[in-house]
Design a protein around this motif. Structure first.
Motif, PDB file in Angstrom:
ATOM      1  N   ILE A  94     -84.077  18.273  46.636  1.00 15.36           N
ATOM      2  CA  ILE A  94     -84.790  16.994  46.645  1.00 15.36           C
ATOM      3  C   ILE A  94     -86.260  17.364  46.553  1.00 15.36           C
ATOM      4  N   PRO A  95     -86.900  17.104  45.403  1.00 12.19           N
ATOM      5  CA  PRO A  95     -88.297  17.518  45.229  1.00 12.19           C
ATOM      6  C   PRO A  95     -89.197  17.058  46.379  1.00 12.19           C
ATOM      7  N   SER A  96     -90.006  17.963  46.850  1.00 10.94           N
ATOM      8  CA  SER A  96     -90.978  17.743  47.926  1.00 10.94           C
ATOM      9  C   SER A  96     -90.347  17.477  49.291  1.00 10.94           C
ATOM     10  N   VAL A  97     -89.016  17.564  49.386  1.00 12.03           N
ATOM     11  CA  VAL A  97     -88.327  17.343  50.662  1.00 12.03           C
ATOM     12  C   VAL A  97     -87.623  18.614  51.113  1.00 12.03           C
ATOM     13  N   GLY A  98     -86.742  19.151  50.247  1.00 10.83           N
ATOM     14  CA  GLY A  98     -86.009  20.347  50.624  1.00 10.83           C
ATOM     15  C   GLY A  98     -84.694  20.475  49.895  1.00 10.83           C
ATOM     16  N   HIS A  99     -83.734  21.119  50.556  1.00  9.54           N
ATOM     17  CA  HIS A  99     -82.432  21.406  49.963  1.00  9.54           C
ATOM     18  C   HIS A  99     -81.360  20.812  50.868  1.00  9.54           C
ATOM     19  N   LEU A 100     -80.357  20.177  50.248  1.00  8.08           N
ATOM     20  CA  LEU A 100     -79.351  19.426  50.988  1.00  8.08           C
ATOM     21  C   LEU A 100     -77.960  19.743  50.464  1.00  8.08           C
ATOM     22  N   ALA A 101     -77.005  19.862  51.365  1.00  8.10           N
ATOM     23  CA  ALA A 101     -75.593  19.996  51.017  1.00  8.10           C
ATOM     24  C   ALA A 101     -74.793  19.190  52.039  1.00  8.10           C
ATOM     25  N   TYR A 102     -73.551  18.857  51.692  1.00  5.90           N
ATOM     26  CA  TYR A 102     -72.678  18.132  52.609  1.00  5.90           C
ATOM     27  C   TYR A 102     -71.433  18.964  52.860  1.00  5.90           C
ATOM     28  N   PHE A 103     -70.916  18.885  54.083  1.00  8.02           N
ATOM     29  CA  PHE A 103     -69.728  19.645  54.444  1.00  8.02           C
ATOM     30  C   PHE A 103     -68.817  18.823  55.339  1.00  8.02           C
ATOM     31  N   THR A 104     -67.563  19.275  55.435  1.00  8.20           N
ATOM     32  CA  THR A 104     -66.657  18.719  56.435  1.00  8.20           C
ATOM     33  C   THR A 104     -66.387  19.795  57.472  1.00  8.20           C
ATOM     34  N   ASP A 105     -66.277  19.362  58.718  1.00 10.08           N
ATOM     35  CA  ASP A 105     -65.912  20.281  59.788  1.00 10.08           C
ATOM     36  C   ASP A 105     -64.386  20.460  59.762  1.00 10.08           C
ATOM     37  N   PRO A 106     -63.819  21.291  60.612  1.00  8.97           N
ATOM     38  CA  PRO A 106     -62.372  21.506  60.565  1.00  8.97           C
ATOM     39  C   PRO A 106     -61.530  20.249  60.787  1.00  8.97           C
ATOM     40  N   ASP A 107     -62.119  19.202  61.381  1.00 10.94           N
ATOM     41  CA  ASP A 107     -61.405  17.941  61.586  1.00 10.94           C
ATOM     42  C   ASP A 107     -61.588  16.958  60.433  1.00 10.94           C
ATOM     43  N   GLY A 108     -62.398  17.319  59.441  1.00 13.31           N
ATOM     44  CA  GLY A 108     -62.623  16.445  58.294  1.00 13.31           C
ATOM     45  C   GLY A 108     -63.829  15.530  58.423  1.00 13.31           C
ATOM     46  N   ASN A 109     -64.607  15.655  59.506  1.00 13.13           N
ATOM     47  CA  ASN A 109     -65.824  14.855  59.654  1.00 13.13           C
ATOM     48  C   ASN A 109     -66.882  15.385  58.702  1.00 13.13           C
ATOM     49  N   ILE A 110     -67.599  14.475  58.048  1.00 10.84           N
ATOM     50  CA  ILE A 110     -68.607  14.898  57.072  1.00 10.84           C
ATOM     51  C   ILE A 110     -69.998  14.876  57.700  1.00 10.84           C
ATOM     52  N   PHE A 111     -70.779  15.898  57.367  1.00 12.07           N
ATOM     53  CA  PHE A 111     -72.166  16.037  57.800  1.00 12.07           C
ATOM     54  C   PHE A 111     -72.986  16.562  56.627  1.00 12.07           C
ATOM     55  N   GLY A 112     -74.289  16.407  56.735  1.00 11.05           N
ATOM     56  CA  GLY A 112     -75.203  17.051  55.810  1.00 11.05           C
ATOM     57  C   GLY A 112     -75.896  18.202  56.509  1.00 11.05           C
ATOM     58  N   VAL A 113     -76.342  19.184  55.731  1.00 13.24           N
ATOM     59  CA  VAL A 113     -77.245  20.217  56.233  1.00 13.24           C
ATOM     60  C   VAL A 113     -78.464  20.192  55.329  1.00 13.24           C
ATOM     61  N   ILE A 114     -79.628  20.191  55.931  1.00 12.23           N
ATOM     62  CA  ILE A 114     -80.860  20.117  55.147  1.00 12.23           C
ATOM     63  C   ILE A 114     -81.848  21.184  55.608  1.00 12.23           C
ATOM     64  N   GLN A 115     -82.397  21.861  54.628  1.00 16.22           N
ATOM     65  CA  GLN A 115     -83.475  22.820  54.877  1.00 16.22           C
ATOM     66  C   GLN A 115     -84.734  22.166  54.349  1.00 16.22           C
ATOM     67  N   ASN A 116     -85.662  21.848  55.224  1.00 21.19           N
ATOM     68  CA  ASN A 116     -86.904  21.212  54.799  1.00 21.19           C
ATOM     69  C   ASN A 116     -87.773  22.200  54.046  1.00 21.19           C
ATOM     70  N   ASP A 117     -88.341  21.738  52.942  1.00 24.52           N
ATOM     71  CA  ASP A 117     -89.214  22.571  52.098  1.00 24.52           C
ATOM     72  C   ASP A 117     -90.082  21.646  51.256  1.00 24.52           C
ATOM     73  N   LYS A 118     -91.308  21.410  51.702  1.00 22.86           N
ATOM     74  CA  LYS A 118     -92.201  20.501  50.995  1.00 22.86           C
ATOM     75  C   LYS A 118     -92.558  21.000  49.602  1.00 22.86           C
ATOM     76  N   ASN A 119     -92.325  22.285  49.305  1.00 26.81           N
ATOM     77  CA  ASN A 119     -92.597  22.851  47.992  1.00 26.81           C
ATOM     78  C   ASN A 119     -91.376  22.859  47.067  1.00 26.81           C
ATOM     79  N   ALA A 120     -90.279  22.269  47.520  1.00 25.40           N
ATOM     80  CA  ALA A 120     -89.050  22.259  46.720  1.00 25.40           C
ATOM     81  C   ALA A 120     -89.273  21.520  45.405  1.00 25.40           C
ATOM     82  N   LYS A 121     -88.733  22.113  44.335  1.00 28.31           N
ATOM     83  CA  LYS A 121     -88.840  21.501  42.997  1.00 28.31           C
ATOM     84  C   LYS A 121     -87.495  21.469  42.321  1.00 28.31           C
TER      85      LYS A 121
END
Length: 121
Positions: A94-121
């Motif tokens: 996500i430009p100027s925000v960072g990097h994002l992915a989505y995952f499910t835990d072993p029970d199938g619950n969905i979450f996002g993980v985000i690494q903030n990076d204002k220089n992301a392009k």
């Protein structure tokens, strides 16, 4: 330790939901760019809690998602899979925000993980 820092509420009618949450809970909304995505401020930054977003649904079964802020998204994605989770939406930038992915835990619950990076392009 990494913590939940953002939520996303998917909806068929974002404008209606924006109005509902603003009137019901006093949340402040700001549309983000040209996207059907409204950033939500839920309260005073000095109080416990997180902010999030209201967005146009991408899938009829799309759930509310909480995202966890991480220092290294690649390492976190490896740890997720090593511990029984599954990456369900690959890492994107996500430009100027960072990097994002989505995952499910072993029970199938969905979450996002985000690494903030204002220089992301």
């Amino acid at each position: 330790m990494e913590r939940v820092t953002h939520f996303e509420i998917p909806t068929d009618n974002p404008e209606k939901s924006v109005g509902f949450y603003a009137k019901t809970f006093g949340w402040k909304m700001n549309r983000w760019g040209e996207y059907e995505y409204w950033l939500v401020t839920t309260g005073d930054e000095k109080e416990t809690g997180i902010n999030g977003a209201i967005m146009k649904k991408r899938d009829p079964k799309q759930p509310v998602v909480n995202s966890i802020s991480v220092k290294d998204i690649d390492a976190s994605m490896k740890a997720i899979e090593a511990n029984g989770g599954k990456i369900v939406v690959p890492k994107s930038t996500i430009p100027s925000v960072g990097h994002l992915a989505y995952f499910t835990d072993p029970d199938g619950n969905i979450f996002g993980v985000i690494q903030n990076d204002k220089n992301a392009k």
